[in-house]
Design a protein around this motif. Structure first.
Motif, PDB file in Angstrom:
ATOM      1  N   THR A   1       0.830  -1.201   0.000  1.00  0.00           N
ATOM      2  CA  THR A   1       0.000   0.000   0.000  1.00  0.00           C
ATOM      3  C   THR A   1       0.865   1.252   0.000  1.00  0.00           C
ATOM      4  OG1 THR A   1      -1.783  -1.145   1.190  1.00  0.00           O
ATOM      5  CG2 THR A   1      -1.791   1.264   1.260  1.00  0.00           C
ATOM      6  N   GLU A   2       1.852   1.273   0.865  1.00  0.00           N
ATOM      7  CA  GLU A   2       2.751   2.425   0.931  1.00  0.00           C
ATOM      8  C   GLU A   2       3.537   2.580  -0.376  1.00  0.00           C
ATOM      9  OE1 GLU A   2       2.927   4.797   3.193  1.00  0.00           O
ATOM     10  OE2 GLU A   2       1.315   3.835   4.312  1.00  0.00           O
ATOM     11  N   ALA A   3       3.937   1.455  -0.970  1.00  0.00           N
ATOM     12  CA  ALA A   3       4.674   1.517  -2.235  1.00  0.00           C
ATOM     13  C   ALA A   3       3.812   2.106  -3.338  1.00  0.00           C
ATOM     14  CB  ALA A   3       5.158   0.113  -2.622  1.00  0.00           C
ATOM     15  N   VAL A   4       2.525   1.761  -3.358  1.00  0.00           N
ATOM     16  CA  VAL A   4       1.605   2.328  -4.345  1.00  0.00           C
ATOM     17  C   VAL A   4       1.458   3.832  -4.140  1.00  0.00           C
ATOM     18  CG1 VAL A   4      -0.823   2.393  -5.069  1.00  0.00           C
ATOM     19  CG2 VAL A   4       0.330   0.198  -4.783  1.00  0.00           C
ATOM     20  N   LEU A   5       1.357   4.249  -2.874  1.00  0.00           N
ATOM     21  CA  LEU A   5       1.218   5.682  -2.587  1.00  0.00           C
ATOM     22  C   LEU A   5       2.475   6.451  -2.988  1.00  0.00           C
ATOM     23  CD1 LEU A   5      -0.615   5.565   0.860  1.00  0.00           C
ATOM     24  CD2 LEU A   5      -1.575   6.110  -1.379  1.00  0.00           C
ATOM     25  N   VAL A   6       3.643   5.853  -2.799  1.00  0.00           N
ATOM     26  CA  VAL A   6       4.890   6.479  -3.242  1.00  0.00           C
ATOM     27  C   VAL A   6       4.867   6.652  -4.758  1.00  0.00           C
ATOM     28  CG1 VAL A   6       7.374   6.108  -3.533  1.00  0.00           C
ATOM     29  CG2 VAL A   6       6.316   5.724  -1.304  1.00  0.00           C
ATOM     30  N   GLU A   7       4.377   5.641  -5.448  1.00  0.00           N
ATOM     31  CA  GLU A   7       4.302   5.711  -6.912  1.00  0.00           C
ATOM     32  C   GLU A   7       3.306   6.779  -7.358  1.00  0.00           C
ATOM     33  OE1 GLU A   7       3.622   2.465 -10.469  1.00  0.00           O
ATOM     34  OE2 GLU A   7       4.532   1.784  -8.584  1.00  0.00           O
TER      35      GLU A   7
ATOM     36  N   HIS B   1      -1.428  -1.058 -11.932  1.00  0.00           N
ATOM     37  CA  HIS B   1      -1.568  -2.052 -10.853  1.00  0.00           C
ATOM     38  C   HIS B   1      -3.060  -2.261 -10.592  1.00  0.00           C
ATOM     39  CE1 HIS B   1       2.678  -1.353 -10.381  1.00  0.00           C
ATOM     40  NE2 HIS B   1       2.503  -0.137  -9.939  1.00  0.00           N
ATOM     41  N   ARG B   2      -3.679  -3.117 -11.373  1.00  0.00           N
ATOM     42  CA  ARG B   2      -5.135  -3.267 -11.333  1.00  0.00           C
ATOM     43  C   ARG B   2      -5.645  -3.807 -10.002  1.00  0.00           C
ATOM     44  NH1 ARG B   2      -6.497  -5.526 -17.452  1.00  0.00           N
ATOM     45  NH2 ARG B   2      -5.163  -4.040 -18.559  1.00  0.00           N
ATOM     46  N   TRP B   3      -4.780  -4.404  -9.232  1.00  0.00           N
ATOM     47  CA  TRP B   3      -5.134  -4.933  -7.923  1.00  0.00           C
ATOM     48  C   TRP B   3      -5.130  -3.850  -6.850  1.00  0.00           C
ATOM     49  CZ3 TRP B   3      -0.897  -3.553  -5.159  1.00  0.00           C
ATOM     50  CH2 TRP B   3       0.310  -3.394  -5.878  1.00  0.00           C
ATOM     51  N   ALA B   4      -4.559  -2.696  -7.142  1.00  0.00           N
ATOM     52  CA  ALA B   4      -4.360  -1.664  -6.114  1.00  0.00           C
ATOM     53  C   ALA B   4      -5.668  -1.104  -5.551  1.00  0.00           C
ATOM     54  CB  ALA B   4      -3.478  -0.539  -6.659  1.00  0.00           C
ATOM     55  N   PRO B   5      -6.713  -0.829  -6.366  1.00  0.00           N
ATOM     56  CA  PRO B   5      -7.953  -0.342  -5.763  1.00  0.00           C
ATOM     57  C   PRO B   5      -8.508  -1.286  -4.699  1.00  0.00           C
ATOM     58  CG  PRO B   5      -7.995   0.043  -8.119  1.00  0.00           C
ATOM     59  CD  PRO B   5      -6.785  -0.800  -7.841  1.00  0.00           C
ATOM     60  N   GLY B   6      -8.497  -2.586  -4.992  1.00  0.00           N
ATOM     61  CA  GLY B   6      -8.975  -3.552  -4.009  1.00  0.00           C
ATOM     62  C   GLY B   6      -8.121  -3.571  -2.758  1.00  0.00           C
ATOM     63  N   LEU B   7      -6.811  -3.427  -2.934  1.00  0.00           N
ATOM     64  CA  LEU B   7      -5.911  -3.418  -1.781  1.00  0.00           C
ATOM     65  C   LEU B   7      -6.156  -2.188  -0.915  1.00  0.00           C
ATOM     66  CD1 LEU B   7      -3.434  -4.444  -0.198  1.00  0.00           C
ATOM     67  CD2 LEU B   7      -2.004  -3.129  -1.778  1.00  0.00           C
ATOM     68  N   LEU B   8      -6.252  -1.010  -1.534  1.00  0.00           N
ATOM     69  CA  LEU B   8      -6.459   0.219  -0.770  1.00  0.00           C
ATOM     70  C   LEU B   8      -7.772   0.171  -0.003  1.00  0.00           C
ATOM     71  CD1 LEU B   8      -5.223   2.837  -3.393  1.00  0.00           C
ATOM     72  CD2 LEU B   8      -4.090   2.213  -1.270  1.00  0.00           C
TER      73      LEU B   8
END
Length: 228
Positions: A62-68, A101-108
């Protein structure tokens, strides 16, 4: 003397990068500690020195996605942008990350607590509006109205796959046919809007055009409210 290949030391960054690559390739459901360990060439227990179990791994992702997202925003938003343009560019930059990262919405959406990286992210959003003359009261309403659009996706009421999967078209057609007599308007709307899911990597009706249309409506409305 034979020199073997130099082995890259295991680190938290390397673990998260491998986890992200695995999720990109096979979806979040494929991400297990054992599978990730195999991908980086270590025993599963070695991962625990860098991430405290599966939930810790997901928090790290999650943090890595936010950094991106922050990097994408920094590259797209200009200091010369007015507040509406800056918010629009921010949302569209974040969406580029979500599409990668199509999985990211579900993760967030699955985190049980607010990721620490979201606080400075929303601080920047609010600061953008305040600099443009938006009041704190309207800024609060704007954050609620924009919702997850500032993170690059919309929360669908019904989603066939939270990881960005595809809708079973034959099953959907059969269901729509059964509903037609009882729900004629909903059925007609869905029939007119369903299209190739390849156009919509984050959901069957979350197309780029629809995302930008909704974003434009919200920003235009917020601008009118700020001026009033």
């Amino acid at each position: 003397m034979t020199t073997g290949a130099v082995r890259t030391p295991l680190s938290r960054d390397r673990v998260l990068a491998a986890a992200m690559a695995l999720a990109d390739a096979e979806g979040l459901s494929a991400l297990t500690m054992r599978r990730l360990a195999a991908d980086v060439g270590v025993e599963a227990m070695s991962l625990y020195y860098h991430v405290p179990g599966k939930e810790g791994l997901l928090d790290g992702l999650t943090e890595a996605v936010l950094v991106e997202i922050n990097a994408a925003v920094a590259a797209r938003v200009s200091a010369d942008d007015d507040w509406r343009t800056a918010l629009r560019h921010r949302c569209l930059a974040a969406r580029e990350v979500m599409v990668r990262h199509r999985w990211a919405p579900g993760l967030l959406g699955s985190r049980s607590s607010i990721p620490p990286g979201l606080y400075p992210y929303y601080e920047a959003i609010l600061a953008t509006m305040i600099r443009g003359g938006v009041s704190y009261h309207l800024g609060h309403r704007a954050i609620h109205a924009l919702g997850t659009m500032v993170l690059g996706f919309t929360q669908e009421l019904f989603s066939p796959d939270s990881e960005g999967g595809t809708m079973d078209e034959e099953a959907a057609e059969a269901e729509f046919a059964a509903m037609a007599a009882v729900l004629p308007h909903l059925t007609a709307m869905v029939a007119s809007e369903v299209h190739d899911n390849a156009e919509d990597p984050l959901g069957w009706c979350d197309s780029q055009n629809e995302f930008e249309f909704t974003l434009g409506l919200l920003l235009d409305g917020l601008a009118r409210a700020a001026e009033g």
